[in-house]
Design an enzyme around this catalytic site. Structure first.
Site, PDB file in Angstrom:
ATOM      1  N   SER A  80     -17.921  53.491  -5.330  1.00 60.28           N
ATOM      2  CA  SER A  80     -19.362  53.467  -5.573  1.00 60.28           C
ATOM      3  C   SER A  80     -20.156  54.219  -4.494  1.00 60.28           C
ATOM      4  O   SER A  80     -20.054  55.433  -4.382  1.00 60.28           O
ATOM      5  CB  SER A  80     -19.817  52.009  -5.708  1.00 60.28           C
ATOM      6  OG  SER A  80     -21.128  51.931  -6.204  1.00 60.28           O
TER       7      SER A  80
ATOM      8  N   ASP B 259     -19.265  68.290  -1.197  1.00 60.08           N
ATOM      9  CA  ASP B 259     -19.822  69.357  -2.030  1.00 60.08           C
ATOM     10  C   ASP B 259     -20.862  70.198  -1.300  1.00 60.08           C
ATOM     11  O   ASP B 259     -21.143  71.331  -1.704  1.00 60.08           O
ATOM     12  CB  ASP B 259     -20.438  68.774  -3.310  1.00 60.08           C
ATOM     13  CG  ASP B 259     -19.373  68.368  -4.314  1.00 60.08           C
ATOM     14  OD1 ASP B 259     -18.178  68.462  -3.978  1.00 60.08           O
ATOM     15  OD2 ASP B 259     -19.734  67.952  -5.431  1.00 60.08           O
TER      16      ASP B 259
ATOM     17  N   LYS C 110     -15.554  54.540  -9.123  1.00 64.82           N
ATOM     18  CA  LYS C 110     -16.618  53.733  -9.726  1.00 64.82           C
ATOM     19  C   LYS C 110     -17.910  54.556  -9.671  1.00 64.82           C
ATOM     20  O   LYS C 110     -18.620  54.558  -8.677  1.00 64.82           O
ATOM     21  CB  LYS C 110     -16.753  52.406  -8.964  1.00 64.82           C
ATOM     22  CG  LYS C 110     -17.520  51.314  -9.720  1.00 64.82           C
ATOM     23  CD  LYS C 110     -19.005  51.447  -9.551  1.00 64.82           C
ATOM     24  CE  LYS C 110     -19.761  50.308 -10.195  1.00 64.82           C
ATOM     25  NZ  LYS C 110     -21.224  50.478 -10.115  1.00 64.82           N
TER      26      LYS C 110
END
Length: 436
Positions: free
Chosen positions: A294, A305, A319
């Site tokens: 999460s 990224d 998740k």
């Protein structure tokens, strides 16, 4: 006292709703299907209320029906009675007593996401992906997640027995754990070697951002500053979204941190980074594993990224869905999924997780090479009679502080050691290439 005819009341309101729709205009096909389904529900409720072998409580039938309806959507949606809805706030506010694990429903099976560091479950060796089949000898089959949570929580120091199935184990594992207060401290830090810091985030609570800033400040104030940082998100089950976003923003000056996309436009959001003062330009390596879920996946994905951190370890939990919580009448609550998380590059975290740039399995570095190694048998300066002792040798054997012991333990952690080696190598090559 007159008995309430629940099915009759439902039929009355359904009929009234249809009359209103007909008055307003034509009834759409979807609305007609919904009405027919609700009529079927009312028929079943009336049949059970009147003819079931034992007397039933219609309100319980309705509540169970709602529970089944919501629970069949996905593992993170649930209909909660008042006591469970009140307890939902405990994970991010105030103290509570339990065994310290985060759980989920995976393919209908009660599964451990990760143990919380420093808790009875963590110390006992319960790990991510363990399947909980019994709690105090009560089967978890068809048990709602909030029911399992309630059974594992309880008065401090009282025992609870957990039966687990673990991949690779030939028989179920039984843990008898004493409940304890679940620690609220979610951040700690250390200097592993001069210039290189370690920041451990165990979960994302209301004060985690403040704790991270405080710990970072301490690391950055060391003599010579920070030349590299390890962020440890292993076995971090997540927590508050806003904390994950703001902590990511500490290390990213521009671009997207995370996007949220759902079926309804109002649930779509993109969170952007802002310039940081002071700037944090030092290299970062982030550690993740199967217990990173999460919010911790949001941080790892944002750093990866945006080319702000190298990610090492093993694939995270996956998740990647967003839940909202709505209070209902009489103290009930509804938690349901409204959207999915996407990393800055547009990849969905859900069921895929964050892939490490370099896969490193967990383990411990051997303390000493094998005694029969040919190199170890060779004579060294220290073996010569009356050889000089290393400088400060007299202080080496003094009693180690708890901090020293923790750093020593971290330096034996293969994943931490690999991360540190990468950071040190980066600094060496930067000097060679004249970029530092």
């Amino acid at each position: 006292m007159r008995k309430t005819n629940w099915a009759g009341l439902m039929r009355f309101w359904l009929t009234a709703a249809v009359i209103l729709m007909l008055t307003a205009g034509s009834v759409h096909a979807a609305e007609e299907k919904t009405y027919q389904s609700l009529k079927l529900f009312a028929d079943v409720l009336e049949e059970l209320e009147n003819n079931y072998v034992d007397e039933v409580k219609p309100e319980e039938l309705v509540h169970n029906a709602i529970k089944g309806m919501v629970g069949n959507l996905d593992p993170h949606s649930s209909f909660m009675p008042p006591d469970a809805f009140g307890d939902l706030q405990d994970d991010t506010k105030g103290e509570f007593s339990g065994i310290g694990i985060v759980i989920t429903m995976k393919d209908g099976i009660l599964t451990v996401v990760s143990p919380i560091e420093g808790t009875p479950a963590y110390e006992a060796g319960i790990t991510a992906e363990d399947i909980i089949v019994k709690i105090d000898d009560v089967s978890t089959k068809d048990m709602a997640m909030w029911e399992a949570v309630n059974k594992m929580r309880g008065p401090r120091y009282e025992e609870v027995k957990i039966t687990i199935i673990r991949e690779g184990a030939s028989a179920p594992l039984i843990f008898t754990l004493k409940r304890d207060l679940i620690p609220m401290t979610s951040v700690r830090s250390a200097i592993l070697t001069p210039g290189f810091g370690y920041l451990r985030i165990t979960n994302f609570r209301m004060n985690t951002l403040d704790d991270v800033i405080e710990n970072l400040s301490g690391l950055e104030k060391q003599e010579g500053g920070l030349r590299g940082l390890i962020i440890d998100l292993r076995d971090n089950p997540g927590g508050l979204l806003d904390q994950a976003i703001q902590i990511s923003d500490l290390f990213i000056d521009k671009g997207t941190i995370v996007s949220i996309k759902g079926r309804i436009e109002k649930n779509n959001q993109a969170f952007k980074a802002h310039p940081n003062f002071p700037e944090r330009n030092y290299p970062i390596v982030t550690l993740i594993n199967g217990g990173s879920a999460s919010a911790s996946e949001i941080v790892a994905g944002a750093l990866k990224d945006n080319f702000r951190s190298l990610i090492i370890g093993t694939t995270s939990f996956g998740k990647g869905s967003v839940q909202t919580v709505r209070p209902l009448k009489d103290g009930f609550g509804l938690k349901y999924t409204i959207a999915r998380y996407y990393t800055p590059s547009g990849h969905s975290i859900q069921a895929k997780g964050i892939q490490p740039d370099i896969r490193v399995e967990p383990g411990t570095v051997e303390e000493d090479p094998k005694e029969n190694s040919a190199f170890e048998l060779m004579l060294k300066e220290k073996d010569l009679k009356n050889s000089l002792k290393p400088e400060a040798e007299e202080t080496k054997n003094k009693k180690k502080s708890q901090k020293d012991t923790e750093i020593e333990k971290l330096n034996k952690d293969i994943q931490v050691k690999r991360a540190l080696d990468i950071l040190i190598s980066y600094g060496v090559f930067s000097k060679i290439n004249g970029t530092n």
